[in-house]
Scaffold this motif. Structure first.
Motif, mmCIF file in Angstrom:
data_model
loop_
_atom_site.group_PDB
_atom_site.id
_atom_site.type_symbol
_atom_site.label_atom_id
_atom_site.label_comp_id
_atom_site.label_asym_id
_atom_site.label_seq_id
_atom_site.Cartn_x
_atom_site.Cartn_y
_atom_site.Cartn_z
ATOM 1 N N LYS A 150 13.233 3.274 7.296
ATOM 2 C CA LYS A 150 13.210 2.291 6.210
ATOM 3 C C LYS A 150 11.928 1.472 6.263
ATOM 4 C CE LYS A 150 18.172 1.685 5.642
ATOM 5 N NZ LYS A 150 19.295 0.742 5.676
ATOM 6 N N ALA A 151 11.453 1.192 7.470
ATOM 7 C CA ALA A 151 10.198 0.442 7.615
ATOM 8 C C ALA A 151 9.026 1.251 7.054
ATOM 9 C CB ALA A 151 9.956 0.100 9.084
ATOM 10 N N ASP A 152 9.023 2.575 7.270
ATOM 11 C CA ASP A 152 7.974 3.427 6.705
ATOM 12 C C ASP A 152 8.010 3.372 5.179
ATOM 13 O OD1 ASP A 152 7.111 4.356 9.224
ATOM 14 O OD2 ASP A 152 8.533 6.025 9.189
ATOM 15 N N ARG A 153 9.206 3.431 4.628
ATOM 16 C CA ARG A 153 9.381 3.395 3.168
ATOM 17 C C ARG A 153 8.864 2.066 2.606
ATOM 18 N NH1 ARG A 153 12.149 7.063 0.681
ATOM 19 N NH2 ARG A 153 13.300 7.686 2.524
ATOM 20 N N SER A 154 9.199 0.980 3.276
ATOM 21 C CA SER A 154 8.754 -0.346 2.855
ATOM 22 C C SER A 154 7.233 -0.469 2.953
ATOM 23 C CB SER A 154 9.430 -1.410 3.717
ATOM 24 O OG SER A 154 8.953 -2.683 3.398
ATOM 25 N N GLN A 155 6.677 0.023 4.053
ATOM 26 C CA GLN A 155 5.219 -0.015 4.241
ATOM 27 C C GLN A 155 4.530 0.822 3.168
ATOM 28 O OE1 GLN A 155 3.305 -1.856 6.349
ATOM 29 N NE2 GLN A 155 1.579 -1.003 5.216
ATOM 30 N N PHE A 156 5.129 1.968 2.834
ATOM 31 C CA PHE A 156 4.553 2.815 1.787
ATOM 32 C C PHE A 156 4.514 2.077 0.450
ATOM 33 C CE2 PHE A 156 4.960 5.653 -1.805
ATOM 34 C CZ PHE A 156 3.835 6.435 -1.629
ATOM 35 N N LEU A 157 5.614 1.437 0.080
ATOM 36 C CA LEU A 157 5.658 0.690 -1.179
ATOM 37 C C LEU A 157 4.560 -0.363 -1.248
ATOM 38 C CD1 LEU A 157 9.465 0.204 -1.817
ATOM 39 C CD2 LEU A 157 7.811 1.126 -3.448
ATOM 40 N N GLN A 158 4.407 -1.135 -0.182
ATOM 41 C CA GLN A 158 3.377 -2.179 -0.150
ATOM 42 C C GLN A 158 1.981 -1.572 -0.243
ATOM 43 O OE1 GLN A 158 3.966 -4.612 3.327
ATOM 44 N NE2 GLN A 158 6.072 -5.082 2.776
ATOM 45 N N SER A 159 1.751 -0.496 0.512
ATOM 46 C CA SER A 159 0.427 0.140 0.514
ATOM 47 C C SER A 159 0.105 0.754 -0.841
ATOM 48 C CB SER A 159 0.356 1.216 1.599
ATOM 49 O OG SER A 159 0.473 0.644 2.869
ATOM 50 N N LEU A 160 1.081 1.443 -1.443
ATOM 51 C CA LEU A 160 0.825 2.061 -2.743
ATOM 52 C C LEU A 160 0.526 1.010 -3.797
ATOM 53 C CD1 LEU A 160 0.559 4.472 -4.576
ATOM 54 C CD2 LEU A 160 3.050 4.452 -4.872
ATOM 55 N N ASP A 161 1.255 -0.081 -3.799
ATOM 56 C CA ASP A 161 0.996 -1.142 -4.767
ATOM 57 C C ASP A 161 -0.436 -1.663 -4.604
ATOM 58 O OD1 ASP A 161 1.282 -4.342 -5.491
ATOM 59 O OD2 ASP A 161 2.439 -3.008 -6.808
ATOM 60 N N ARG A 162 -0.835 -1.929 -3.369
ATOM 61 C CA ARG A 162 -2.180 -2.453 -3.095
ATOM 62 C C ARG A 162 -3.262 -1.446 -3.480
ATOM 63 N NH1 ARG A 162 -5.266 -1.319 0.864
ATOM 64 N NH2 ARG A 162 -3.620 -0.463 2.169
ATOM 65 N N VAL A 163 -3.101 -0.203 -3.052
ATOM 66 C CA VAL A 163 -4.112 0.843 -3.299
ATOM 67 C C VAL A 163 -4.198 1.177 -4.781
ATOM 68 C CG1 VAL A 163 -4.629 3.279 -2.875
ATOM 69 C CG2 VAL A 163 -4.080 1.780 -0.971
ATOM 70 N N ALA A 164 -3.059 1.242 -5.456
ATOM 71 C CA ALA A 164 -3.075 1.543 -6.896
ATOM 72 C C ALA A 164 -3.807 0.446 -7.668
ATOM 73 C CB ALA A 164 -1.643 1.712 -7.408
ATOM 74 N N ARG A 165 -3.569 -0.789 -7.303
ATOM 75 C CA ARG A 165 -4.270 -1.891 -7.979
ATOM 76 C C ARG A 165 -5.785 -1.813 -7.743
ATOM 77 N NH1 ARG A 165 -0.702 -5.763 -9.940
ATOM 78 N NH2 ARG A 165 1.426 -5.542 -9.140
ATOM 79 N N LEU A 166 -6.180 -1.485 -6.501
ATOM 80 C CA LEU A 166 -7.614 -1.318 -6.208
ATOM 81 C C LEU A 166 -8.200 -0.164 -7.028
ATOM 82 C CD1 LEU A 166 -7.703 -1.759 -2.327
ATOM 83 C CD2 LEU A 166 -8.703 -3.284 -4.039
ATOM 84 N N ALA A 167 -7.472 0.947 -7.100
ATOM 85 C CA ALA A 167 -7.959 2.091 -7.868
ATOM 86 C C ALA A 167 -8.114 1.744 -9.341
ATOM 87 C CB ALA A 167 -6.998 3.268 -7.689
ATOM 88 N N MET A 168 -7.170 0.994 -9.874
ATOM 89 C CA MET A 168 -7.236 0.597 -11.285
ATOM 90 C C MET A 168 -8.444 -0.300 -11.554
ATOM 91 S SD MET A 168 -3.193 -0.070 -11.952
ATOM 92 C CE MET A 168 -3.399 -0.795 -13.567
ATOM 93 N N GLN A 169 -8.846 -1.063 -10.541
ATOM 94 C CA GLN A 169 -10.008 -1.954 -10.680
ATOM 95 C C GLN A 169 -11.321 -1.228 -10.397
ATOM 96 O OE1 GLN A 169 -9.202 -5.097 -7.917
ATOM 97 N NE2 GLN A 169 -7.424 -5.835 -9.047
ATOM 98 N N GLY A 170 -11.234 0.047 -10.036
ATOM 99 C CA GLY A 170 -12.436 0.824 -9.735
ATOM 100 C C GLY A 170 -13.022 0.531 -8.376
ATOM 101 N N LYS A 171 -12.211 0.028 -7.472
ATOM 102 C CA LYS A 171 -12.697 -0.296 -6.119
ATOM 103 C C LYS A 171 -12.312 0.761 -5.139
ATOM 104 C CE LYS A 171 -12.590 -5.211 -6.962
ATOM 105 N NZ LYS A 171 -12.074 -6.498 -6.589
#
Length: 151
Positions: free
Chosen positions: A130-151
């Motif tokens: 469950k901790a892996d799943r939670s960490q994945f959610l947080q990481s994907l949200d952060r990385v997706a936002r960076l990708a959308m900003q072109g970073k």
């Protein structure tokens, strides 16, 4: 435009990818050899590639680029995607990038050699938690936002 590509065969976080993609309005492409039910979410498409070793990996590597996000547990695929400029996440939320992909590839190759030399040394990863799943959610949200900003 950012797209999330998922190496979908045996991916334990497809539902989490859908949650984040829906919230951020990012299209997702699930890539597999078959056996996955077609998604009902209009943001998610299913790309079924022919069977065979690494066919899905080759398709993803050819499609992804700067500003995209790739979800995979396959280290050689991750290496190709990082070199193409994509953000890469493993199922446990660890980000693979130019700074850490080299050592990860070397470790993978070393372990493959050890397993080949000693068939009784099969190893095996720890269970997905469950901790892996939670960490994945947080990481994907952060990385997706960076990708959308072109970073």
């Amino acid at each position: 435009m950012t797209t999330i590509y998922v190496d979908a065969d045996a991916c334990p976080v497809k539902a989490e990818v859908e949650r984040v993609a829906t919230r951020l309005d990012i299209p997702v492409v699930l890539v597999c050899n078959g056996g996955i039910r077609p998604p009902t979410n209009p943001l998610i498409s299913l790309r079924i590639v022919p069977g065979g070793p690494d066919v899905a990996d080759q398709w993803i590597a050819a499609q992804c680029g700067s500003g995209d996000v790739v979800i995979t547990g396959d280290i050689p695929l991750a290496d190709r995607c990082v070199k193409a400029g994509a953000h890469v996440l493993q199922h446990d939320g660890q980000e693979l990038n130019a700074a850490n992909i080299g050592p990860r590839l070397a470790t993978r190759d070393l372990m493959q050699d050890i397993r080949a030399a000693d068939p009784f040394h099969q190893g095996g990863g720890r269970p997905f938690s469950k901790a892996d799943r939670s960490q994945f959610l947080q990481s994907l949200d952060r990385v997706a936002r960076l990708a959308m900003q072109g970073k």
